[in-house]
Each structure stands twice: as structure tokens, then as C-alpha cells.
Design an enzyme around this catalytic site. Structure first.
Site, PDB file in Angstrom:
ATOM      1  CD  GLU A 289      -2.525   1.479   2.543  1.00  0.00           C
ATOM      2  OE1 GLU A 289      -1.788   1.504   3.550  1.00  0.00           O
ATOM      3  OE2 GLU A 289      -3.742   1.744   2.610  1.00  0.00           O
TER       4      GLU A 289
ATOM      5  CE1 TYR B 170      -4.587   9.289   3.081  1.00  0.00           C
ATOM      6  CE2 TYR B 170      -5.609   7.398   2.007  1.00  0.00           C
ATOM      7  CZ  TYR B 170      -5.508   8.251   3.087  1.00  0.00           C
ATOM      8  OH  TYR B 170      -6.325   8.081   4.166  1.00  0.00           O
TER       9      TYR B 170
HETATM   10  O1  LIG Z   1      -5.686   4.603   6.771  1.00  0.00           O
HETATM   11  C1  LIG Z   1      -6.831   4.575   7.258  1.00  0.00           C
HETATM   12  C2  LIG Z   1      -7.946   4.807   6.467  1.00  0.00           C
HETATM   13  C3  LIG Z   1      -9.166   4.760   7.060  1.00  0.00           C
HETATM   14  N1  LIG Z   1      -9.304   4.519   8.385  1.00  0.00           N
HETATM   15  C4  LIG Z   1     -10.681   4.435   8.962  1.00  0.00           C
HETATM   16  C5  LIG Z   1     -11.127   5.470   9.925  1.00  0.00           C
HETATM   17  C6  LIG Z   1     -12.642   5.377   9.821  1.00  0.00           C
HETATM   18  O2  LIG Z   1     -13.083   4.255  10.581  1.00  0.00           O
HETATM   19  C7  LIG Z   1     -12.851   5.088   8.345  1.00  0.00           C
HETATM   20  C8  LIG Z   1     -13.112   6.332   7.540  1.00  0.00           C
HETATM   21  O3  LIG Z   1     -14.395   6.825   7.787  1.00  0.00           O
HETATM   22  P1  LIG Z   1     -14.731   8.388   7.896  1.00  0.00           P
HETATM   23  O4  LIG Z   1     -16.213   8.421   8.114  1.00  0.00           O
HETATM   24  O5  LIG Z   1     -14.323   9.024   6.612  1.00  0.00           O
HETATM   25  O6  LIG Z   1     -13.959   8.934   9.072  1.00  0.00           O
HETATM   26  O7  LIG Z   1     -11.633   4.504   7.918  1.00  0.00           O
HETATM   27  C9  LIG Z   1      -8.187   4.284   9.160  1.00  0.00           C
HETATM   28  O8  LIG Z   1      -8.276   4.034  10.377  1.00  0.00           O
HETATM   29  N2  LIG Z   1      -6.979   4.327   8.565  1.00  0.00           N
END
Ligand SMILES: O=c1ccn([C@H]2C[C@H](O)[C@@H](COP(=O)(O)O)O2)c(=O)[nH]1
Ligand SMILES: Nc1nc(=O)c2c([nH]1)NC[C@@H]1CN(c3ccc(C(=O)N[C@@H](CCC(=O)O)C(=O)O)cc3)CN21
Length: 264
Positions: A58, A94
Site C-alpha cells: 500500500e 493519497y
Molecule cells: O488509513 C486509514 C484509512 C481509514 N481509516 C478508517 C477510519 C474510519 O473508521 C474510516 C473512515 O471513515 P470516515 O467516516 O471518513 O472517518 O476509515 C483508518 O483508520 N486508517
């Protein structure tokens, strides 16, 4: 990784019940910080096994400036599938912002190349910043960036990095994010002739999804083991030259993985 386990316990014990975009429900705390001295070993969770290739792949995919999941899928990495459209696209996420942030005159800015140059040429600068939060483009992204902004810092020949993560899925996302940014710090240190210093991880909304509670409790019964060592191919001197095979994790001994559903 006691830092991580303390955060997990903190969210379990002190988290406020909150609804969320995915409809799952969370326990959540706001504003926390973890620190990892990279001299202590590579911060890869030992209380559950992580898929090393997904983490390394990633990061390389971000650094390629890629925003389509096909490159990941061809390498058996499926962590972004749920958010991609029928062509595999995620919008200007990103990779796009890191490597080609669009400028109003139709040009673009390679933030990664710029920050590496500024660390080399002006190490004491307080402006070693990369932002993924492009206000004008957030609405076009499949998911607005969670790791929104990071800053490098040079002192005593060591390179440190601090990340601001606005939203953090503490059980599934955070172990990936810690390892990914620790690795990014090591890569940039290698390219700038510095030693890796600290990775500082700052959180906005740090949450545990309601269907991750038992998995978190299970993990807290496990004793953390010694950290592994990450070895990077020392011949790589350009940011665009890294491949998955350039990263070798030594002595990674971890407890079995723990399955948990991802909230989409
Ligand atoms: O790298 C990452 C990408 C995403 N997350 C998590 C955090 C949230 O649980 C969701 C995103 O939801 P939003 O409603 O946009 O906040 O994805 C993560 O921890 N790390
Ligand atoms: N709710 C949510 N949490 C996240 O952490 C997250 C998102 N959404 N959306 C975008 C990315 C995708 N990320 C993901 C997606 C899946 C896993 C996951 O399922 N991890 C499994 C192993 C999967 C594998 O490596 O093949 C795990 O047990 O860690 C982790 C991070 C991080 N981000």
C-alpha cells in the site's frame, strides 16, 4: 507495542458511544498521541499477525502516485477493494495528492519530491509538510484522507515524522497506519542520509467499531513480544525505485491474526 495496547484499552474503557457514517456504531475518544522510537525495533503489532505485504504494498502504491486498485489487486492486496468504482478508481486520494497536487494554473506539485529535497537542503526547516487534505478535491475522493497531514523533523542526525490522523479505526486501520508511517520514515531517512528517529502518531477521532469489541478484548489478553527488525535494500537511493521485495522483516513473531469485519 504497549503504546497501541494502551490506546485500545483507553478507547474500550473511556470511549463515548457514537453513531458513524457506516451505520456500525463506535466507542470513540478524541485527541490522543502515541510515540515510537524506531531504534527500539520496527513497530509492527505482535499481539496479532499483520499481513506485511499489504502494508508495504500500500505504501509503495501511494508513493507511485497510483489511485487505482488494480496494481494492488495484481499483488494480492485487497484492502481498498470496497471503496473502488467499477474501473478500480478511488478518485484523487493519497497518491494523487502526494505526487501531483493540482495547482490553479493547471500544473501540479510533487509534495514527496519537494519534502525530500527540503530535508536534504534545509534540514532545520519547520515546513517539512505533506498534506493529503485537498479541500477543493475532498468531495471527489472515494474516502476523504484519514491520515491527513504529516511533518518531518531533523535533529541530531535523526529524522522524525509526526502524522495527524483525523479518524482512526483502532482495531483494523491503526496497526497498518503505524507500520506504514514507520516505514515511510525509514525510507525518507535512507534517501536523506539520516538515521530514523521517532514516529509520533497523533489522533483526532480514535474509535473502536461496535463489532470489534470482542476482538479487542481478546487482543488485550495477549502479551506483547519483542519487535521485529525492518531491513531496506540499501542500494535504493531514489524514491521511485522501491519495490515490495526491497523490504525484509526479520524476526517477526506474532500471535495469530484476529478476523474483524471492515466498516465500509
Ligand atoms: O488509513 C486509514 C484509512 C481509514 N481509516 C478508517 C477510519 C474510519 O473508521 C474510516 C473512515 O471513515 P470516515 O467516516 O471518513 O472517518 O476509515 C483508518 O483508520 N486508517
Ligand atoms: N473502516 C475502515 N477502516 C480502515 O482502516 C480503512 C477503511 N475503512 N477504508 C480505507 C482503508 C482501507 N484500510 C484497511 C482495509 C482493510 C483492512 C483489513 O481487513 N485488514 C485485515 C487483513 C487484510 C489483509 O491484509 O489482507 C487485518 O486483519 O488486519 C485493513 C485496513 C484502512 N482503511
Amino acid at each position: 507495542m504497549l503504546q497501541y495496547l494502551d490506546l485500545l484499552r483507553d478507547v474500550l474503557e473511556n470511549g463515548a458511544e457514537k453513531s458513524d457514517r457506516t451505520g456500525t456504531g463506535t466507542r470513540s475518544v478524541f485527541g490522543r498521541q502515541l510515540r515510537f522510537d524506531l531504534a527500539d525495533g520496527f513497530p509492527m503489532l505482535t499481539t496479532k499477525k499483520l499481513h506485511q505485504k499489504s502494508i508495504v504494498g500500500e505504501l509503495i502504491w501511494f508513493l507511485r502516485g497510483d489511485t487505482n486498485v488494480h496494481w494492488l489487486q495484481e499483488r494480492g492486496i485487497n484492502i481498498w477493494n470496497e471503496w473502488a468504482d467499477e474501473n478500480g478508481d478511488l478518485g484523487p486520494v493519497y497518491g494523487h495528492q502526494w505526487r501531483s497536487w493540482p495547482t490553479p494554473d493547471g500544473g501540479s506539485i510533487d509534495q514527496i519530491a519537494k519534502v525530500i529535497a527540503s530535508i536534504k537542503n534545509n534540514p532545520d526547516s519547520r515546513r517539512h509538510i505533506v498534506s493529503a487534505w485537498n479541500v477543493a478535491e475532498v468531495d471527489d475522493m472515494a474516502l476523504p484522507p484519514c491520515h491527513t497531514m504529516f511533518q518531518f523533523y531533523v535533529a541530531d542526525g535523526k529524522l522524525s515524522c509526526q502524522l495527524y490522523q483525523r479518524s482512526a479505526d483502532v482495531f483494523l486501520g491503526v496497526p497498518f497506519n503505524i507500520a506504514s508511517y514507520a516505514l515511510l520514515t525509514m525510507i525518507v531517512a535512507q534517501l536523506t542520509g539520516l538515521e530514523p528517529g521517532e514516529f509520533v502518531h497523533t489522533f483526532g477521532d480514535a474509535h473502536l467499531y461496535s463489532n470489534h469489541i470482542e476482538q479487542a478484548q481478546l487482543q488485550l489478553t495477549r502479551e506483547p513480544g519483542p519487535l521485529p527488525t525492518m531491513v531496506i535494500n540499501p542500494d535504493r537511493t531514489e524514491i521511485d525505485s522501491f519495490e515490495i521485495e526491497d523490504f525484509t522483516l526479520l524476526d517477526y513473531v506474532a500471535a495469530p491474526s484476529i478476523k474483524a469485519p471492515i466498516a465500509v
